[in-house]
Design a protein around this motif. Structure first.
Motif, PDB file in Angstrom:
ATOM      1  N   SER A  14     -49.568  43.662  41.368  1.00  0.00           N
ATOM      2  CA  SER A  14     -50.439  43.197  40.292  1.00  0.00           C
ATOM      3  C   SER A  14     -51.701  44.034  40.148  1.00  0.00           C
ATOM      4  CB  SER A  14     -50.811  41.732  40.516  1.00  0.00           C
ATOM      5  OG  SER A  14     -51.455  41.567  41.773  1.00  0.00           O
ATOM      6  N   TYR A  15     -52.280  44.485  41.258  1.00  0.00           N
ATOM      7  CA  TYR A  15     -53.524  45.246  41.146  1.00  0.00           C
ATOM      8  C   TYR A  15     -53.281  46.603  40.491  1.00  0.00           C
ATOM      9  CZ  TYR A  15     -52.032  47.883  45.313  1.00  0.00           C
ATOM     10  OH  TYR A  15     -51.347  48.672  46.198  1.00  0.00           O
ATOM     11  N   ILE A  16     -52.103  47.205  40.711  1.00  0.00           N
ATOM     12  CA  ILE A  16     -51.771  48.471  40.046  1.00  0.00           C
ATOM     13  C   ILE A  16     -51.626  48.247  38.543  1.00  0.00           C
ATOM     14  CG2 ILE A  16     -50.025  50.272  39.815  1.00  0.00           C
ATOM     15  CD1 ILE A  16     -49.473  50.004  42.793  1.00  0.00           C
ATOM     16  N   SER A  17     -50.909  47.200  38.161  1.00  0.00           N
ATOM     17  CA  SER A  17     -50.731  46.887  36.743  1.00  0.00           C
ATOM     18  C   SER A  17     -52.068  46.597  36.075  1.00  0.00           C
ATOM     19  CB  SER A  17     -49.798  45.684  36.590  1.00  0.00           C
ATOM     20  OG  SER A  17     -48.505  45.965  37.080  1.00  0.00           O
ATOM     21  N   ALA A  18     -52.920  45.822  36.754  1.00  0.00           N
ATOM     22  CA  ALA A  18     -54.219  45.467  36.170  1.00  0.00           C
ATOM     23  C   ALA A  18     -55.075  46.704  35.935  1.00  0.00           C
ATOM     24  CB  ALA A  18     -54.941  44.480  37.085  1.00  0.00           C
ATOM     25  N   LEU A  19     -55.104  47.629  36.881  1.00  0.00           N
ATOM     26  CA  LEU A  19     -55.913  48.835  36.731  1.00  0.00           C
ATOM     27  C   LEU A  19     -55.351  49.755  35.647  1.00  0.00           C
ATOM     28  CD1 LEU A  19     -56.729  49.614  40.482  1.00  0.00           C
ATOM     29  CD2 LEU A  19     -58.230  48.604  38.757  1.00  0.00           C
TER      30      LEU A  19
ATOM     31  N   VAL B  18     -52.118  40.935  29.686  1.00  0.00           N
ATOM     32  CA  VAL B  18     -51.682  41.519  30.959  1.00  0.00           C
ATOM     33  C   VAL B  18     -50.922  40.495  31.793  1.00  0.00           C
ATOM     34  CG1 VAL B  18     -52.437  42.619  33.096  1.00  0.00           C
ATOM     35  CG2 VAL B  18     -53.609  43.140  30.957  1.00  0.00           C
ATOM     36  N   ASN B  19     -51.447  39.279  31.874  1.00  0.00           N
ATOM     37  CA  ASN B  19     -50.803  38.256  32.699  1.00  0.00           C
ATOM     38  C   ASN B  19     -49.439  37.872  32.140  1.00  0.00           C
ATOM     39  OD1 ASN B  19     -51.132  36.364  35.024  1.00  0.00           O
ATOM     40  ND2 ASN B  19     -50.864  34.836  33.414  1.00  0.00           N
TER      41      ASN B  19
ATOM     42  N   PHE C 114     -40.400  36.770  35.603  1.00  0.00           N
ATOM     43  CA  PHE C 114     -39.968  35.721  36.540  1.00  0.00           C
ATOM     44  C   PHE C 114     -39.379  34.531  35.787  1.00  0.00           C
ATOM     45  CE2 PHE C 114     -41.227  31.638  38.482  1.00  0.00           C
ATOM     46  CZ  PHE C 114     -40.411  31.667  39.602  1.00  0.00           C
ATOM     47  N   MET C 115     -40.085  34.074  34.764  1.00  0.00           N
ATOM     48  CA  MET C 115     -39.596  32.948  33.973  1.00  0.00           C
ATOM     49  C   MET C 115     -38.314  33.317  33.249  1.00  0.00           C
ATOM     50  SD  MET C 115     -40.509  29.768  33.252  1.00  0.00           S
ATOM     51  CE  MET C 115     -42.276  29.759  33.572  1.00  0.00           C
TER      52      MET C 115
ATOM     53  N   TRP D 155     -42.825  42.566  36.742  1.00  0.00           N
ATOM     54  CA  TRP D 155     -42.986  41.580  37.811  1.00  0.00           C
ATOM     55  C   TRP D 155     -42.893  42.238  39.183  1.00  0.00           C
ATOM     56  CZ3 TRP D 155     -39.075  38.632  40.839  1.00  0.00           C
ATOM     57  CH2 TRP D 155     -39.650  37.546  41.505  1.00  0.00           C
ATOM     58  N   ALA D 156     -42.142  43.342  39.270  1.00  0.00           N
ATOM     59  CA  ALA D 156     -41.946  44.014  40.554  1.00  0.00           C
ATOM     60  C   ALA D 156     -43.122  44.896  40.940  1.00  0.00           C
ATOM     61  CB  ALA D 156     -40.666  44.850  40.510  1.00  0.00           C
ATOM     62  N   ILE D 157     -43.873  45.406  39.952  1.00  0.00           N
ATOM     63  CA  ILE D 157     -45.016  46.274  40.240  1.00  0.00           C
ATOM     64  C   ILE D 157     -46.154  45.437  40.821  1.00  0.00           C
ATOM     65  CG2 ILE D 157     -46.730  47.826  39.226  1.00  0.00           C
ATOM     66  CD1 ILE D 157     -44.663  48.480  37.070  1.00  0.00           C
TER      67      ILE D 157
END
Length: 310
Positions: free
Chosen positions: A139-144, A185-186, A193-194, A135-137
């Motif tokens: 999102s675009y870095i994680s997605a790539l 990924v999502n 967070f949840m 959650w801290a990273i």
């Protein structure tokens, strides 16, 4: 003698107007200090919506950029009837995307939170830190990163599958596989967070309730069903609603991993962006207004639901 109803209403409306003006005059200092923020809000949020609404009634595109003409509801007709894959197909896919992600996130987050809430668990701080990292990273870095991992030829996921004798999956070539790859990924990114919200709710529950239930002969499942879940609902509900809204208008994961695959994996927000990329600005504006109205409708429905629940 009873005064006419219309006279009473008009008198009350004048009083309300006077109250408004007197309140503004009395609190003009507060309005002055909030003026810069309101101006920024007007420029960055309200004006784009109004301009998109205005633009949706014209035919502005790369060929009619300076001398576009009024076409009425023509762009809205295209949104609902002339798209390649169909507006309602994309809307249903977006709803399915939201529901599937929400269910998986809640189930996985509840499971992890229950594990982290075990009293004698060693290394809780380390586990929490590791689990919160996705959650801290950004999102675009994680997605790539995940996009590289899903690569058919050299992605680590297919390499792992082949190492145990299974065939590689065409994650980014098959629309169904690509859709579920984006779900993975999502869920990986949003579950922490949840989990933190649920963990906070679990830690706020008085342990004496469980002790009393145990004395009365309740099983762990009975305690979970009759104590944990009811007391977690007030904590979870706002988080679930917030997550649902964010997931419904998700853009970065779908676009960065699949780019929509020509409408085959598009959500409603990514399709609007891909429409904009075709340089049909008015059609994209109409699409944006439709999305805006859907979100407004969901917000109003949620507010009414919360009001009735209270």
């Amino acid at each position: 003698m009873v005064e006419p109803k219309t006279k009473i209403i008009s008198t009350n409306s004048r009083k309300n107007n006077l109250n408004i003006f007197s309140r503004v005059n009395r609190e003009k200092g507060a309005y002055f200090f909030t003026l810069p923020g309101n101006i920024v809000l007007l420029i960055t949020a309200i004006f784009p919506v109004l301009y998109s609404f205005y633009l949706s009634f014209f035919n502005m595109n790369v060929y009619h950029f300076s001398n576009f003409s009024f076409v009425g509801l023509e762009q809205y007709k295209k949104v609902f009837s002339q798209l390649d894959v169909g507006f309602f197909t994309i809307l249903i896919r977006t709803i399915v995307w939201t529901i599937v992600n929400l269910l998986l996130q809640v189930i996985l987050a509840l499971f992890l939170a229950l594990l982290l809430n075990v009293k004698d668990l060693k290394g809780k701080g380390i586990y929490r830190t590791i689990l919160i990292l996705p959650w801290a990273i950004p999102s675009y870095i994680s997605a790539l990163i995940w996009k590289g991992m899903f690569n058919y030829d050299f992605g680590v996921i297919n390499i792992a599958l082949k190492s145990i004798g299974l065939r590689g999956v065409e994650w980014l070539n098959n629309p169904i596989c690509a859709f579920f790859a984006c779900v993975i990924v999502n869920v990986w990114m949003a579950t922490p967070f949840m989990m933190i919200v649920i963990l906070g709710g679990l830690q706020s529950i008085d342990t004496e309730l469980y002790e009393a239930a145990k004395i009365d002969g309740a099983t762990p499942w009975d305690s979970f069903k009759n104590i944990t879940i009811p007391l977690l609902k007030p904590v979870m509900f706002p988080a679930v609603v917030l997550t649902a809204f964010i997931t419904f208008k998700q853009f970065d994961i779908i676009y960065l991993i699949t780019e929509g695959m020509g409408g085959k994996t598009d959500l409603i927000i990514t399709y609007a962006y891909n429409t904009f990329k075709t340089n049909n600005y008015s059609l994209s504006a109409a699409f944006s207004i439709v999305i805006f109205l859907i979100l407004v409708g969901l917000t109003i429905g949620n507010m009414k639901f919360l009001k009735e629940k209270k």
